[in-house]
Design an enzyme around this catalytic site. Structure first.
Site, PDB file in Angstrom:
ATOM      1  CB  CYS A 196      -0.966  -0.015   1.178  1.00  0.00           C
ATOM      2  SG  CYS A 196      -2.164  -1.356   1.034  1.00  0.00           S
ATOM      3  CG  HIS A 252      -6.726   1.829   0.409  1.00  0.00           C
ATOM      4  ND1 HIS A 252      -5.578   2.348  -0.154  1.00  0.00           N
ATOM      5  CD2 HIS A 252      -6.319   0.794   1.198  1.00  0.00           C
ATOM      6  CE1 HIS A 252      -4.527   1.651   0.280  1.00  0.00           C
ATOM      7  NE2 HIS A 252      -4.956   0.704   1.085  1.00  0.00           N
TER       8      HIS A 252
END
Lengths: 386, 386
Positions: free
Chosen positions: B83, B333
């Site tokens: 991420c 996200h």
């Protein structure tokens, strides 16, 4: 032949169904039940084991890793012979009656009422001697290879009259293993019964409590033995928790498997060992090729780890996870007497009840089944609240 | 090394983009970014591209970017750093432009989470982050991985679920007015606390949605910046920090060492400290992560993060607004795009053009943490008026 029993151990799973019968947790199978029972014998007794006979009617698989997992988990020599026998109560008693000193007989009943028992043959205070064997063909309960459930020929009177009665014979049984308690009361008034198990584990549970004539029965078959004396029995039985109606995952899915990585990890993961650096003493779990402390390459030897631990952090997964039963708690636990931690599923307790600081034990469990292959490792079992 | 500036930044609205393939998303984000350049830019002025994508969809990633954007004549490199990929891709591109090897570089990030069935997506993504033998089979899903940190932090510092909920309320409030946000609605503290539990202590509204999306920035060396804009946003510091991959081997789960290391690098390069930051986009994949990260970034002392939330210091109008875009929590996200969407927001903030403008913002910080909490990337930006 008189066989002496040196040590006994019994194990009941922590869960119970609506009838009060113990049922295995979702992470338990014949392999883990066998290990749980045998572990109770203690390290000194296990050190004398030179052969294992496992008796169950319901093996996890006909081809798999049972011997390797049991030997690793018990810390026994990988060369120790392991014999897997199909059978119920008479088969277990038969195995005990022909056991040479050093033979560990384990009986496992993975179906409700679920239980496991381990008996180690060797010099000790308990003796058994064969009394009789009766064999009639009354296969009221049967199961073909590949069946997912027992087939039951629906005539309880036939089973009782032509099966159990003849199997019990005229013997004056003190204790009967292999029959439900209620039927023992009707057939042999005055005899004790083993309530916690009705198959392969039953005779070992009977030995733990009852001297006298032990008769082990299954359909029309029985083996009986005279039991004298006693030995201490390590009994593991937590207060039963109600089991949820099903352990099945809410969404079926296959957890990806790498048998290659599992195989590489097996000795540490199932034998419960860390890598310890020969050069500097640094320990790593899992073991690693390069020592992070001194930079040594291939300097780690595997060393056994303690199996007591305490919770360092814990969370509870309540959202459905494909391929997993839930909810489940995961904990990072401090391994007692070391600076190591491990990530472990919390077992034998309701999800969400373990708290930071709680002490407990690391126990062998089937942590997953991936690509049809059971994956064994250690789960954290919180100490029972008194 | 020469100074490097962002001269264009753009994204597509995040969401469940079933109607767009990854190539569509990439092309649209590229077009939005080119269009954002004040004085215009031709595609053939771009000398190299970095592609931030965590999970490959529709095949070979770098080729996919070149193909979708018509950039077949320049080098394209995929960056995958969980991420943290977005801000880490920017770091890689910065080295090339700062070093003088490339004058203009494209950094584009995307991920397409919703192109496979729920359960296969689940385990595919788990596999990018977990050890196959030691933690994958236990079901250490992403929220559980972060919750192990937050639970320990809450235990040590007395933070509560209400503190976590304050993050959700604040970020949803900001995202409600952001036309690019996936979840454009407000939530109340009561709703957050009453939402179904995902992984304790995270309820559903403590967690990011699963979003598709793409975002990009164009960076240029000081010598050529004037060709594209008179209001550049300078990339003053970058950093990427690592931590141990297994939770059991992390020294202190109440911390995120990867973030602290990344921030230290980025602040040292920028020559400023955290007290100079006027606005920040912080990785709030789960509410408690944003809270804990205040401390790792130096926005407050150890154990003081809950006080910042109580006093509203990280709300717009507070001392140091965090996630004016809505953060991952509300904006969404798509992991590869997330860091670059943060930079897009901060590009607008530092030029005074943001939807939720922080008055007078001159210095800004973007932060990602990812994988098994084992990597973090931090970018420090300075506006044209800094």
């Amino acid at each position: 032949m008189i066989v002496q029993i040196a040590a006994l151990s019994t194990y009941l799973p922590a869960w119970a169904d609506a009838r009060g019968h113990r049922v295995p947790g979702p992470d338990e199978d014949v392999t883990t039940l066998a290990v749980a029972a045998a572990t109770g014998l203690g390290a000194d007794a296990l050190a004398t084991v030179d052969r294992i006979v496992l008796v169950t009617r319901r093996p996890d698989a006909t081809l798999g890793t049972f011997p390797e997992i049991v030997l690793q988990a018990l810390g026994l020599d990988p060369g120790t012979p392991v014999e897997e026998r199909l059978g119920g109560a008479p088969a277990t008693l038969d195995a005990l009656l022909s056991a040479a000193p050093g033979t560990l007989v384990i009986g496992v009943d993975p179906q409700a009422p679920a239980a496991a028992g381990a008996a180690l043959a060797g010099p000790g205070g308990l003796s058994i001697e064969r009394a009789d064997t009766v064999r009639h063909s009354v296969p009221v309960r049967s199961r073909a290879a590949g069946d997912t459930a027992d087939r039951v020929y629906d005539d309880p009177r036939l089973l009782r009259e032509r099966g159990w009665k003849r199997a019990l014979g005229g013997a004056d049984a003190t204790v009967v293993a292999g029959l439900p308690v209620r039927d023992v009361g009707k057939l042999v008034p005055g005899a004790d019964a083993v309530a916690e198990a009705v198959e392969a584990a039953a005779p070992i549970l009977a030995l733990a409590h009852h001297p006298g004539l032990l008769v082990a029965v299954e359909n029309g078959h029985s083996v009986s033995a005279q039991v004298t004396g006693s030995v201490p029995c390590a009994a593991t039985a937590r207060t039963p928790n109600p089991a949820p109606p099903t352990w099945e995952p809410r969404t079926p899915a296959e957890i990806p498997a790498s048998l290659a990585s599992y195989e590489r990890a097996l000795e540490a993961k199932v034998g419960w060992k860390a890598g310890e650096c020969r050069e500097c003493g640094e320990r790593s779990l899992p073991p690693r090729a390069r020592c992070l402390s001194c930079g040594g390459m291939e300097t780690q030897d595997l060393v056994a780890l303690p199996r007591s631990a305490a919770v360092y952090s814990v969370v509870t997964v309540r959202a459905p996870v494909p391929g997993k039963h839930g909810p489940y708690s995961l904990a990072v636990v401090d391994i007692a007497g070391t600076s190591l931690r491990t990530l472990a599923a919390v077992t034998d307790a309701e999800a969400g009840t373990a708290r930071i600081g709680d002490p407990g034990a690391l126990v062998l469990r089937r942590v997953a089944v991936r690509a049809g292959i059971p994956d064994y490792g250690y789960a954290f079992q919180p100490e029972e609240q008194s | 090394m020469r100074d490097v500036a962002i001269v264009g930044a753009g994204m597509i609205p995040f969401g469940e983009l079933f109607d767009q393939g990854i190539k569509d998303m990439v092309a649209r984000a590229f077009d939005a970014t080119l269009s954002s350049v004040d004085k215009g830019m031709r595609p053939d002025e771009i000398g190299a591209a970095w592609f931030s994508e965590v999970q490959s969809v529709d095949g070979f990633p770098a080729g996919l970017l070149a193909d979708a954007c018509g950039l077949g004549d320049i080098p394209v490199t995929r960056v995958e750093n969980a991420c943290a990929s977005g801000n880490d891709a920017l770091r890689n591109a910065l080295y090339a432009v700062g070093g003088g090897y490339v004058d203009v570089a494209l950094v584009l990030g995307t991920d397409k989470v919703r192109d496979t069935s729920a359960s296969s997506t689940f385990w595919d993504w788990m596999g990018t982050n977990r050890d196959s033998a030691w933690d994958l089979p236990l079901g250490l899903i992403s929220p559980a991985s972060f919750a192990l940190h937050v639970a320990r932090y809450m235990h040590e510092f007395g933070a509560t679920r209400e503190h976590l909920a304050m993050v959700a309320v604040k970020n949803h409030h900001n995202g409600a007015t952001n036309p690019y946000a996936h979840l454009r609605y407000e939530v109340t503290m009561e709703q957050v606390l009453a939402a179904p539990m995902v992984v304790e202590p995270f309820g559903l509204l403590d967690c990011v949605p699963q979003s598709d999306g793409a975002a990009a920035v164009l960076i240029a060396g000081r010598d050529v910046v004037d060709r594209y804009t008179d209001r550049p946003v300078w990339v003053r510091g970058v950093g990427t920090g690592m931590d141990r991959v297994l939770h059991a081997e992390k020294a202190d789960l109440s911390r995120f060492p990867a973030t602290a290391k990344a921030a230290k690098q980025a602040f040292a390069m920028a020559g400023i400290g955290p007290e100079r930051i006027d606005v920040a986009e912080v990785h709030d994949c789960f509410t408690g992560v944003e809270m804990m990260t205040y401390e790792e970034l130096g926005f407050c002392g150890r154990g003081e993060a809950p006080r910042l939330l109580e006093r509203g210091e990280t709300s717009i109008g507070g001392r140091l607004p965090v996630n004016p875009s809505g953060g991952l929590k509300s904006k969404g996200h798509p992991p590869g795009a997330t860091g670059l969407a943060q930079c897009t927001e901060l590009f607008e903030q530092l030029r005074g053009e943001a939807v939720n403008q922080v008055d007078g913002a001159r210095w800004a910080l973007a932060h990602n943490v990812g994988g098994p909490t084992a990597v973090a990337a931090v970018t420090v930006l300075a506006g044209p008026d800094a």
